[in-house]
Design a protein around this motif. Structure first.
Motif, PDB file in Angstrom:
ATOM      1  N   VAL A   1       0.838  -1.201   0.000  1.00  0.00           N
ATOM      2  CA  VAL A   1       0.000   0.000   0.000  1.00  0.00           C
ATOM      3  C   VAL A   1       0.873   1.251   0.000  1.00  0.00           C
ATOM      4  CG1 VAL A   1      -1.650   1.343   1.351  1.00  0.00           C
ATOM      5  CG2 VAL A   1      -1.992  -1.110   1.070  1.00  0.00           C
TER       6      VAL A   1
ATOM      7  N   TYR B   1      -0.785   4.000  -8.769  1.00  0.00           N
ATOM      8  CA  TYR B   1      -2.222   3.890  -8.562  1.00  0.00           C
ATOM      9  C   TYR B   1      -2.778   5.160  -7.924  1.00  0.00           C
ATOM     10  CZ  TYR B   1      -1.558  -1.127  -9.232  1.00  0.00           C
ATOM     11  OH  TYR B   1      -1.241  -2.351  -9.742  1.00  0.00           O
TER      12      TYR B   1
ATOM     13  N   ASN C   1       2.300   1.826  -3.429  1.00  0.00           N
ATOM     14  CA  ASN C   1       1.337   2.324  -4.418  1.00  0.00           C
ATOM     15  C   ASN C   1       0.944   3.776  -4.179  1.00  0.00           C
ATOM     16  OD1 ASN C   1       1.333  -0.177  -5.618  1.00  0.00           O
ATOM     17  ND2 ASN C   1      -0.554  -0.866  -4.647  1.00  0.00           N
ATOM     18  N   LEU C   2       1.132   4.261  -2.946  1.00  0.00           N
ATOM     19  CA  LEU C   2       0.719   5.629  -2.628  1.00  0.00           C
ATOM     20  C   LEU C   2       1.886   6.607  -2.581  1.00  0.00           C
ATOM     21  CD1 LEU C   2      -1.962   4.969   0.144  1.00  0.00           C
ATOM     22  CD2 LEU C   2      -2.283   5.282  -2.310  1.00  0.00           C
TER      23      LEU C   2
ATOM     24  N   ASP D   1      -7.431   0.010 -13.410  1.00  0.00           N
ATOM     25  CA  ASP D   1      -6.760   1.279 -13.175  1.00  0.00           C
ATOM     26  C   ASP D   1      -6.078   1.751 -14.452  1.00  0.00           C
ATOM     27  OD1 ASP D   1      -6.021   3.147 -10.826  1.00  0.00           O
ATOM     28  OD2 ASP D   1      -4.152   2.921 -11.943  1.00  0.00           O
TER      29      ASP D   1
ATOM     30  N   VAL E   1      -4.726   1.453  -2.504  1.00  0.00           N
ATOM     31  CA  VAL E   1      -5.006   0.692  -1.289  1.00  0.00           C
ATOM     32  C   VAL E   1      -5.495  -0.708  -1.632  1.00  0.00           C
ATOM     33  CG1 VAL E   1      -6.476   0.574   0.760  1.00  0.00           C
ATOM     34  CG2 VAL E   1      -5.481   2.761   0.066  1.00  0.00           C
ATOM     35  N   LEU E   2      -6.443  -0.801  -2.572  1.00  0.00           N
ATOM     36  CA  LEU E   2      -6.985  -2.110  -2.933  1.00  0.00           C
ATOM     37  C   LEU E   2      -5.918  -2.993  -3.576  1.00  0.00           C
ATOM     38  CD1 LEU E   2      -9.403  -3.972  -3.156  1.00  0.00           C
ATOM     39  CD2 LEU E   2      -9.985  -2.881  -5.341  1.00  0.00           C
TER      40      LEU E   2
ATOM     41  N   THR F   1      -5.563   6.743  -5.187  1.00  0.00           N
ATOM     42  CA  THR F   1      -5.683   6.395  -3.771  1.00  0.00           C
ATOM     43  C   THR F   1      -6.493   5.119  -3.570  1.00  0.00           C
ATOM     44  OG1 THR F   1      -5.548   8.722  -3.172  1.00  0.00           O
ATOM     45  CG2 THR F   1      -6.416   7.212  -1.515  1.00  0.00           C
ATOM     46  N   ASP F   2      -7.689   5.049  -4.149  1.00  0.00           N
ATOM     47  CA  ASP F   2      -8.541   3.876  -3.950  1.00  0.00           C
ATOM     48  C   ASP F   2      -7.891   2.623  -4.525  1.00  0.00           C
ATOM     49  OD1 ASP F   2     -10.371   5.514  -2.732  1.00  0.00           O
ATOM     50  OD2 ASP F   2     -11.556   5.823  -4.553  1.00  0.00           O
ATOM     51  N   MET F   3      -7.442   2.711  -5.760  1.00  0.00           N
ATOM     52  CA  MET F   3      -6.817   1.559  -6.397  1.00  0.00           C
ATOM     53  C   MET F   3      -5.493   1.200  -5.714  1.00  0.00           C
ATOM     54  SD  MET F   3      -8.663   0.262  -8.761  1.00  0.00           S
ATOM     55  CE  MET F   3      -9.988   0.600  -9.913  1.00  0.00           C
TER      56      MET F   3
ATOM     57  N   VAL G   1      -7.623  -5.334 -10.629  1.00  0.00           N
ATOM     58  CA  VAL G   1      -7.252  -3.951 -10.307  1.00  0.00           C
ATOM     59  C   VAL G   1      -6.280  -3.405 -11.342  1.00  0.00           C
ATOM     60  CG1 VAL G   1      -6.046  -2.494  -8.630  1.00  0.00           C
ATOM     61  CG2 VAL G   1      -7.669  -4.212  -7.842  1.00  0.00           C
TER      62      VAL G   1
END
Length: 523
Positions: free
Chosen positions: A305, A385, A308-309, A379, A391-392, A387-389, A375
């Motif tokens: 996570v 990614y 990805n962020l 995306d 985390v997922l 934010t939503d993608m 995902v």
């Protein structure tokens, strides 16, 4: 009674009572007890039972996993060619087949066009394929240290990992650059010479990036591994001063500050000062099905996570240095690498636990990695990614890769129990196959993509698999040249030689690569 007779009698007594102390013994790893008064484990504390391990025998299941995993990497890279254009950096070197096929008379029902199904498959593979390699590498390190000293182990990693890495930086860029001649829409506006220079100027490792990461991990963690290895740190005294004793190992060696820190980190912040206590720490943190499944899965998910962020960093253009600055990626791979070593050290416990929950872990991992593939398709920018993608994607890949790995390894261990001749043959071919498969894919597809029907996925799969397997096999039979592909050279070979402890080829390759880098950035 003579001392020899007394030792024989003690050994006989130990053998008679061994079943009391080892209810979960397996045929790969054998323990010898070195105590005189043998008591059932129920009457002693677990840490009071002193055991000495013998080197584990070769495991057929690991060989089989590496063989199929290597071919899976090949399928991954071939699938990337058929992605919708500009989805990830790999596909930027290849054409958008939708645009080039619209002027042909191909029947759309007989050709696999740019497909989101293939993109999903590549996302599914990406979820666990490289983590599996790192896990097995850490696992194999535990076995290798039974047969090598710390210096021998470090030197071997130079020859098996750094040499092919440097060799591919020099030679491997040529077959990669052939992708310049593949059909493109719009066409490239630079010359082939400029295109080739970009490969050398960027210090791009291509498929050999895994060897560089692995080399760094081994050199970084080897001292930590020896501190917690029964063949290097015995309970009856050793020159290695362990953490937890009156003189901390940090005050003695190694000199690197980061290595000092990680040496005293022990295992997931669980202090220990010997191999026996290390096994107890692993047992307490990973003992039981829920801990074994959830503790590593949660940690890996958090790293994914964060990755990805956070921004996708590169230092200038030199991806060679990403291992030092892509912190989230580095720590994620490093963690699963260490988990491979830890589970090998506590193998009886881990095997007993994972054997019961193997199918549950495997199916759960399959589902999560499948969701990660979805995902990756949904995306619009899988490298960074939203934010939503983010985390997922991080949660599904981080947790899914661990559950898939421990489930697959456990199931394979029950299925493949005896080594076969073909295991050894294809296992030896695995590393050359991994390194050269894109040497075949790039030139073949650069020509085949111009030809209707020939560029279909099934045909390209067939015409690239056969020559790649043949090339990998020829490398295993190439005598001293095997050395440049990470394989041990035959006895009596002039490579790597004895001068400078055998490091002459490494220094020569490093010098040539530095020269190529300078010329590519100045010409």
């Amino acid at each position: 009674m003579s001392e020899l007779e007394q030792q024989s009698l003690e050994q006989s007594d130990c053998e008679d009572n061994k079943h009391l102390l080892q209810p979960t013994r397996n045929h790969e790893t054998t323990y010898l007890l070195e105590t005189v008064d043998v008591k059932p484990v129920t009457e002693e504390k677990e840490e009071d039972v002193i055991q000495k391990e013998k080197p584990p025998s070769r495991r057929a299941d690991i060989d089989v996993i590496i063989i199929f995993l290597t071919y899976g990497i090949y399928l991954f890279h071939l699938s990337v060619i058929y992605f919708p254009a500009n989805r990830i950096p790999h596909s930027n070197k290849y054409p958008n087949l939708t645009s080039i096929s619209r002027d042909t008379s191909e029947d759309p029902f007989t050709i696999i066009s740019p497909s989101y199904i293939l993109e999903w498959f590549a996302g599914f593979m990406y979820g666990w394929n490289m983590p599996m390699f790192f896990y097995l590498s850490g696992h194999n390190a535990y076995s290798a240290l039974f047969r090598r000293s710390e210096v021998q182990f470090r030197d071997e990693r130079v020859h098996r990992l750094l040499v092919p890495c440097l060799f591919f930086l020099i030679v491997g860029q040529l077959p990669y650059s052939v992708s310049y001649f593949s059909p493109r829409y719009p066409p490239l506006e630079i010359s082939y010479w400029d295109y080739l220079k970009n490969f050398y100027a960027n210090f791009d490792l291509q498929a050999a990036w895994f060897l560089w990461y692995l080399f760094f991990f081994f050199q970084f963690m080897t001292y930590w591994f020896t501190v917690y290895h029964p063949a290097h740190n015995t309970s009856d005294g050793t020159e290695i001063v362990c953490c937890g004793s009156t003189t901390c190992c940090c005050s003695v060696r190694p000199l690197n500050c980061l290595t000092r820190f990680f040496c005293c980190l022990h295992f997931l912040l669980k202090p220990s000062k010997s191999p026996e206590e290390f096994k107890l720490a692993v047992s307490k943190l990973l003992g039981g099905p829920f801990k074994l499944a959830l503790v590593p899965a949660i940690l890996l998910a958090l790293f994914e996570v964060l990755h990805n962020l956070t921004p996708y960093l590169t230092i200038v253009r030199y991806t060679f240095f990403a291992v030092f600055f892509q912190f989230t990626t580095t720590f994620s791979y490093l963690l699963i690498f260490v988990l491979g070593y830890a589970t090998a050290a506590a193998d009886p416990l881990i095997r007993q636990t994972s054997k019961v929950w193997a199918w549950s872990c495997f199916i759960s991992g399959m589902v999560l990695c499948t969701l990660f593939g979805v995902v990756a398709v949904l995306d619009t920018n899988p490298i960074q990614y939203g934010t939503d993608m983010g985390v997922l994607g991080g949660l599904t890949r981080g947790s899914g890769q661990w559950l898939f790995i421990i489930g697959a390894v456990s199931l394979a261990r029950e299925k493949y129990t005896e080594p076969k001749d073909w295991h050894r043959t294809f296992r030896e071919m695995a590393l050359p196959f991994y390194l050269v498969h894109q040497w075949v894919i790039n030139p073949v597809t650069s020509g085949a993509l111009w030809v209707p029907y020939l560029r279909s996925f099934p045909v390209v799969l067939a015409i690239t698999t056969v020559p790649t397997v043949a090339l990998a096999y020829l490398i295993t039979k190439s005598g001293s040249l095997r050395y440049f592909f990470g394989l041990p050279p035959p006895r009596g070979s002039f490579l790597p030689g004895k001068r400078l402890r055998g490091f002459v080829p490494v220094l020569v390759l490093a010098g040539v690569e530095l020269l190529c880098l300078i010329l590519a950035n100045t010409l």
